[in-house]
Design an enzyme around this catalytic site. Structure first.
Site, short mmCIF file in Angstrom:
data_model
loop_
_atom_site.label_atom_id
_atom_site.label_comp_id
_atom_site.label_asym_id
_atom_site.label_seq_id
_atom_site.Cartn_x
_atom_site.Cartn_y
_atom_site.Cartn_z
N ARG A 207 0.88 -1.18 0.00
CA ARG A 207 0.00 0.00 0.00
C ARG A 207 0.91 1.22 0.00
NH1 ARG A 207 -5.41 1.25 3.45
NH2 ARG A 207 -6.15 -0.10 1.78
N HIS B 215 -7.20 0.69 -6.57
CA HIS B 215 -7.42 -0.17 -5.40
C HIS B 215 -8.05 -1.48 -5.91
CE1 HIS B 215 -7.76 -1.42 -1.39
NE2 HIS B 215 -8.64 -0.56 -0.90
N GLN C 232 -10.04 -4.04 -3.69
CA GLN C 232 -11.36 -3.55 -3.30
C GLN C 232 -12.39 -3.84 -4.40
OE1 GLN C 232 -12.13 -1.70 -0.27
NE2 GLN C 232 -14.16 -2.30 -0.98
N ASP D 34 -17.46 6.95 -1.33
CA ASP D 34 -16.14 6.83 -0.68
C ASP D 34 -15.86 8.18 0.00
OD1 ASP D 34 -13.59 6.11 0.10
OD2 ASP D 34 -12.72 6.11 -1.93
N CYS E 53 -16.44 1.51 0.39
CA CYS E 53 -15.24 0.69 0.65
C CYS E 53 -14.84 0.73 2.11
CB CYS E 53 -14.10 1.15 -0.23
SG CYS E 53 -13.75 2.92 -0.11
N ARG F 233 -13.48 -8.78 1.14
CA ARG F 233 -12.07 -8.46 0.92
C ARG F 233 -11.22 -9.70 1.21
NH1 ARG F 233 -10.19 -3.35 1.15
NH2 ARG F 233 -8.32 -4.39 0.37
N1 CP Z 1 -11.31 -0.36 2.20
C1 CP Z 1 -10.06 -0.38 2.66
O1 CP Z 1 -9.09 -0.56 1.89
O2 CP Z 1 -9.96 -0.25 4.00
P1 CP Z 1 -8.60 0.03 4.80
O3 CP Z 1 -8.08 1.35 4.33
O4 CP Z 1 -8.99 0.02 6.25
O5 CP Z 1 -7.64 -1.08 4.48
N1 NVA Z 2 -10.14 6.59 -1.57
C1 NVA Z 2 -9.77 6.16 -0.24
C2 NVA Z 2 -9.99 4.70 -0.08
C3 NVA Z 2 -9.69 4.14 1.27
C4 NVA Z 2 -9.89 2.65 1.35
C5 NVA Z 2 -8.33 6.53 0.05
O1 NVA Z 2 -7.48 6.34 -0.83
O2 NVA Z 2 -8.04 7.01 1.13
#
Ligand code: CP
Ligand code: NVA
Length: 325
Positions: free
Chosen positions: A119, A146, A149, A240, A279, A307
């Site tokens: 990440r 992502h 997701q 989101d 998400c 997930r």
């Molecule tokens: N939806 C998602 O990726 O959640 P987190 O940021 O908690 O991993």
């Molecule tokens: N768009 C959000 C998604 C979090 C799971 C972010 O990148 O923070």
């Protein structure tokens, strides 16, 4: 989750992804996406027992430059349920490429682990890891994509509507990383997605064009709109956060996005059939009201559960393809 469905469209031949990386959904063929989701549904409905030793002797590393609840826990627990071991590298205070080059990091890690889940702040870091590593690299969220997701979300949608061509998803809000991956997944599966954003917050033009290119071959429809009436009749409305992790232009975005809050009035435009998706994490009172988050239409925790199943299936496809049959 209570629904138990084996969608007929998901009984596809199984695919071996070999040692592919997953930087974005368009790295996968439509058949690979369907195969991953089909096995994810088997894991959800039948449990992990047949695969409980599939990752025995294997190790997976997670390297995260941003915070996470769902992604970290679902990857760790999912891989452990498959018999593998996991190591988490907290990079929030020591970003990748600082202590040594990104390539050197990759060359070290591939000697220790069978898979890297990353990440990161920038998609270019995912690309750098993919270039330097010979074991699969999985994008666990970056500024542009992502993909994990989106796999879980389409698993969730296909459990409700087994025919991907009859799924119509409405994205409401900022045209961000999650939006991009949902567009790519809709394109891969031949589904319909309508992306409703304020002017100026549309999804990235190059990513949209690529998804539309795939959509032309699969029969998918990707529509961009600034008009909230475009969500009438959809399968689900997806929200989101208005400001994603790592973004700095929060105030201006929040002001532009206020009319796009998913509330009871907006869900009424969508219609009584429409589910609510997110998400997570959600900023209750901003992009979504409590009344929608906590309504019977909300399937946000099904998405969260999926997930784990979608990622466990992805890992089986990448690391133990013979176990996916
Ligand atoms: N939806 C998602 O990726 O959640 P987190 O940021 O908690 O991993
Ligand atoms: N768009 C959000 C998604 C979090 C799971 C972010 O990148 O923070």
């Amino acid at each position: 989750m209570t629904t138990v469905v084996t969608p007929s469209t998901l009984t596809e031949p199984k695919f071996s992804l070999g040692s592919k990386h997953l930087a974005r959904i368009l790295d996968l063929t439509g058949g690979e996406v369907r195969s991953i989701i089909a096995l994810a549904e088997r894991l959800r409905t039948q449990g992990y027992a047949p695969w409980s030793h599939a990752m025995s002797g294997r190790a997976m590393a997670l390297v995260f430059e941003k915070a996470s609840l769902r992604t970290r826990v679902s990857f760790e627990v999912g891989f452990q349920r498959l018999g593998g071991s996991v190591i988490y590298l907290d990079q929030q205070n020591s970003p990748l490429g600082v202590r040594e080059t990104l390539a050197d990091f990759g060359h070290n890690m591939e000697r220790f682990v069978d898979c890297l889940v990353a990440r990161v702040m920038k998609h270019s870091v995912i690309e750098g890891l993919c270039e330097s590593m010979h074991v699969p690299v999985i994008n666990a969220l970056c500024d542009r994509h992502h993909p994990c997701q989106a796999l879980a979300d389409f698993q969730t949608l296909l459990a409700l509507q087994p025919d991907p061509a009859r799924i119509h998803l409405a994205w409401v809000g900022d045209g961000n990383n999650v939006c991009h991956s949902l567009m790519e997944c809709a394109a891969a599966l031949g589904s319909r997605i309508t992306v409703v954003t304020p002017k100026g917050l549309e999804p990235d033009a190059a990513i949209t064009a690529k998804a539309q290119g795939r959509a032309m071959r699969t029969g998918a429809t990707i529509t961009l709109s600034n008009d909230l009436d475009a969500i009438a009749g959809v399968t689900a409305v997806y929200a989101d956060v208005w400001v994603s992790m790592g973004e700095t232009d929060g105030e201006a975005k929040r002001a532009a996005l206020e009319p796009f809050q998913v509330n009871d009035r907006l869900m009424a435009i969508a219609g009584p059939q429409a589910r609510f998706m997110h998400c997570l994490p959600a900023k209750r009172g901003q992009e979504v009201t409590d009344s929608v988050m906590d309504s019977p239409a909300s399937i946000v925790f099904d998405q969260a559960e999926n997930r784990m199943h979608a990622q466990a299936s992805l890992l089986l496809h990448l690391l133990a393809p013979t176990a996916t049959h």
